[in-house]
Design a protein around this motif. Structure first.
Motif, short mmCIF file in Angstrom:
data_model
loop_
_atom_site.label_atom_id
_atom_site.label_comp_id
_atom_site.label_asym_id
_atom_site.label_seq_id
_atom_site.Cartn_x
_atom_site.Cartn_y
_atom_site.Cartn_z
N LYS A 111 0.85 -1.12 -0.45
CA LYS A 111 0.01 0.46 0.18
C LYS A 111 1.22 0.96 0.33
CE LYS A 111 -3.56 2.42 2.72
NZ LYS A 111 -4.67 2.82 3.85
N LEU A 112 0.65 2.33 -0.72
CA LEU A 112 1.10 3.30 -1.06
C LEU A 112 0.92 4.61 0.07
CD1 LEU A 112 2.89 5.27 -2.22
CD2 LEU A 112 1.65 6.09 -3.83
N ALA A 113 2.07 4.95 0.77
CA ALA A 113 1.35 5.50 2.06
C ALA A 113 2.68 6.36 2.64
CB ALA A 113 0.59 4.88 3.07
N ALA A 114 3.34 7.17 3.28
CA ALA A 114 4.15 7.89 4.24
C ALA A 114 4.84 6.77 4.58
CB ALA A 114 4.22 8.95 5.06
N ARG A 118 -13.16 12.57 -4.05
CA ARG A 118 -12.67 11.23 -4.80
C ARG A 118 -10.81 11.32 -4.18
NH1 ARG A 118 -11.43 7.87 -8.69
NH2 ARG A 118 -10.48 6.14 -8.25
N MET A 119 -10.99 12.50 -4.83
CA MET A 119 -9.62 12.97 -5.50
C MET A 119 -9.65 13.41 -3.24
SD MET A 119 -6.93 12.98 -6.04
CE MET A 119 -7.06 13.09 -7.81
N ALA A 120 -10.15 13.62 -2.60
CA ALA A 120 -9.57 13.53 -1.09
C ALA A 120 -9.32 12.90 -0.40
CB ALA A 120 -10.89 14.92 -0.68
N ALA A 172 -6.18 11.72 1.29
CA ALA A 172 -5.72 11.46 2.60
C ALA A 172 -5.43 10.45 3.28
CB ALA A 172 -7.49 11.74 3.24
N ALA A 173 -5.79 8.99 2.13
CA ALA A 173 -5.82 7.57 2.77
C ALA A 173 -3.72 7.57 1.88
CB ALA A 173 -6.47 6.84 1.68
N GLN A 174 -3.32 8.07 1.55
CA GLN A 174 -2.27 8.08 1.00
C GLN A 174 -1.25 8.64 0.95
OE1 GLN A 174 -3.27 5.33 -2.88
NE2 GLN A 174 -1.96 6.82 -3.00
N PHE A 196 4.75 -3.32 -10.52
CA PHE A 196 5.50 -2.56 -9.07
C PHE A 196 5.26 -2.44 -7.76
CE2 PHE A 196 5.23 -0.49 -14.11
CZ PHE A 196 6.48 -0.14 -14.38
N GLY A 197 3.83 -3.71 -8.08
CA GLY A 197 4.09 -4.36 -6.62
C GLY A 197 3.82 -3.38 -5.66
N VAL A 198 3.26 -1.82 -5.93
CA VAL A 198 2.47 -0.84 -5.26
C VAL A 198 0.25 -0.79 -6.35
CG1 VAL A 198 2.69 1.79 -5.38
CG2 VAL A 198 4.60 0.65 -5.33
N THR A 199 -0.01 -1.00 -4.34
CA THR A 199 -1.55 -0.25 -4.19
C THR A 199 -1.35 0.71 -4.19
OG1 THR A 199 -1.71 -2.31 -3.23
CG2 THR A 199 -3.46 -1.12 -2.87
N ASP A 200 -2.07 1.53 -5.43
CA ASP A 200 -2.22 3.17 -5.78
C ASP A 200 -3.81 3.36 -6.04
OD1 ASP A 200 -2.13 5.85 -6.55
OD2 ASP A 200 0.08 5.87 -6.96
N LEU A 201 -4.78 3.43 -5.17
CA LEU A 201 -5.56 4.17 -5.55
C LEU A 201 -5.85 4.58 -6.64
CD1 LEU A 201 -6.68 4.30 -2.22
CD2 LEU A 201 -7.27 2.30 -3.05
N TRP A 202 -4.57 5.44 -6.87
CA TRP A 202 -5.08 6.81 -7.79
C TRP A 202 -3.83 6.53 -8.52
CZ3 TRP A 202 -9.87 10.68 -8.35
CH2 TRP A 202 -10.10 11.32 -9.95
N PRO A 203 -3.04 6.52 -9.90
CA PRO A 203 -2.07 6.59 -9.93
C PRO A 203 -2.37 7.06 -11.44
CG PRO A 203 -2.63 4.77 -11.36
CD PRO A 203 -3.52 4.77 -9.64
#
Length: 470
Positions: free
Chosen positions: A2-5, A69-71, A75-77, A229-236
């Protein structure tokens, strides 16, 4: 993953090496869509990677219901997202972009957004709100919108003795900074009489030219980022490798060192702007309606067809280029050839439907100025008139196989009935003076337009393009 800080250091793709907690917001951007994230935010990310622009982080702001949705995703990422570049040879490269360090959804707390815009640290307000976003007559003065929020903030800055920020339009409009200046001053005066004069004195609106083909993110793009790439990104966001930004160097309170990220800073953007709008953007319109009617649904498939590529090059050479000013440092012959290669990039998978969207905002700004200049100079308008005819035929809402076309345009309720009436009254579509002005009275244009429209009705898109070769 999951993509996050919290996962940045563990991700299998490159990401920010800078400490995002140390980045201060200096830019507030309205319209955080795919293009902004592939373009302006990417340039700031480049600077941050060089240890530059640490007080020029971006806070995105959304005002439309669709921005909700972008907000949520931001927030999630933690504001992070993947930029996926699709190369023509089929290779891909991915990077996590970290320059958007905050995001606000204005309808939830407009007061907080106004205070952010009024803060002395906010020195640039930038916009990607689309060509149609500058129609302030469609906005209520009591609604939460870009112009109202900025006007309130500028009024507070004036009253508090705080200097003005620079407002940078990054939309595909000829003289986008000049347009923004007029629209903001007009709207501000509606809310605060006299504020327009303060804006005229204290606020700068540099013109800009932005260029990077950025299609809509699809579920396939999300799946590719995860699978390859092994990254779960909700909105690349996916984009072509090519990118360009030409910016008028006119800022009221400093700016990032954009030149260190590859931005071209100039005194006059006009030549570059006209080149991009009248070659790239107008060629997109020349491609999309003929392409859709001929059965194409993906841009690269149509652009790879020699008949379409020849038509685009002929338009650019014989009608688009003669209306341009000299463009310092640009080889126009190479630029036009590269445009066809960019359109034909199969990795981008841009859709014909995306290019057809909102035609009533695009054609008048990108193509009609070419027609008017060539009518005035005596240069040919045959191919440009055929593009307008292809739009009119597309706007009938039925393709050459009798299947319905979903015409996505804010004026569709007006344009579709006009287009459907043109089989009985062939000039009906171009008699819409709100869009076409007096072109329906310009006989040279009308003759070329009517020939193309008749050919489209009688023989179809492909045969019309064949006939236009001669």
């Amino acid at each position: 993953m999951k993509l996050a800080a919290s996962t940045l250091t563990e991700l299998p793709i490159p990401g920010p090496s800078y400490n995002r907690d140390e980045i201060q917001v200096g830019i507030v951007h309205f319209g955080v869509g795919g293009f902004h994230r592939a373009h302006q935010a990417m340039y700031i990310d480049r600077l941050l990677e060089q240890g530059l622009a640490t007080d020029w982080g971006i806070c995105g702001v959304g005002v439309l219901p669709s921005d909700r949705r972008m907000a949520d995703v931001m927030a999630a990422q933690d504001g992070l997202y993947t930029l996926l570049l699709e190369h023509p040879d089929g290779t891909r490269e991915a990077r996590v972009i970290g320059s958007i360090v905050d995001y606000r959804y204005a309808p939830e707390d407009p007061e907080a957004v106004i205070e952010l815009l009024a803060a002395p640290a906010t020195r640039i307000i930038s916009l990607t709100i689309t060509e149609g976003g500058y129609d302030i007559d469609a906005l209520a003065t009591d609604s939460v919108n870009v112009f109202g929020l900025v006007s309130e903030a500028l009024a507070r800055r004036r009253d508090r003795g705080i200097g003005s920020p620079t407002i940078v339009s990054c939309d595909n409009i000829e003289g986008n900074g000049d347009m923004a200046r007029r629209v903001f001053a007009t709207y501000a005066d509606r809310l605060h009489p006299g504020l327009g004069d303060w804006i005229a004195t204290h606020t700068r609106f540099p013109n800009s030219m932005v260029d990077r083909i950025t299609p809509v993110t699809t579920p396939e793009v999300i799946a590719t980022v995860e699978a390859e790439f092994g990254v779960t990104d909700l909105w690349p966001v996916v984009a072509e490798p090519f990118t360009s930004w030409v910016l008028e160097d006119s800022f009221v309170d400093g700016r990032p060192p954009y030149e260190d990220a590859g931005v071209l800073l100039v005194d006059d953007v006009t030549p570059y702007e006209l080149m991009k709008l009248r070659l790239l953007n107008a060629s997109h319109q020349a491609l999309c309606y003929f392409g859709y009617l001929a059965g194409y649904r993906l841009v690269h498939d149509a652009a790879s067809d020699p008949l379409f590529a020849e038509f685009l090059l002929n338009y650019m050479d014989s009608e688009g280029t003669p209306t341009l000013q000299p463009v310092p440092g640009i080889d126009l012959t190479d630029y036009k050839r590269t445009l066809i290669e960019r359109f034909a990039n199969p990795g981008v998978r841009d859709t014909i439907v995306r290019l057809c969207f909102g035609s009533s905002d695009r054609i008048p700004k990108w193509l009609l100025p070419v027609i008017r200049e060539n009518l005035k100079s005596g240069a040919p308008v045959r191919l440009s008139a055929a593009v307008v005819a292809s739009w009119a035929r597309y706007a009938e809402g039925v393709d050459e196989q009798g299947e319905p076309i979903d015409v996505q345009d804010q004026l569709a309720d007006t344009l579709v009935p006009l287009a459907r009436s043109q089989r009985d009254r062939p000039t009906a579509f171009i008699e819409n003076t709100a869009l076409f002005g007096d072109l329906a009275t310009q006989q040279r244009f009308v003759d070329d337009y009517l020939w193309a429209l008749d050919s489209l009705h009688r023989d179809g898109a492909r045969a019309t393009l064949e006939a236009l070769r001669s």
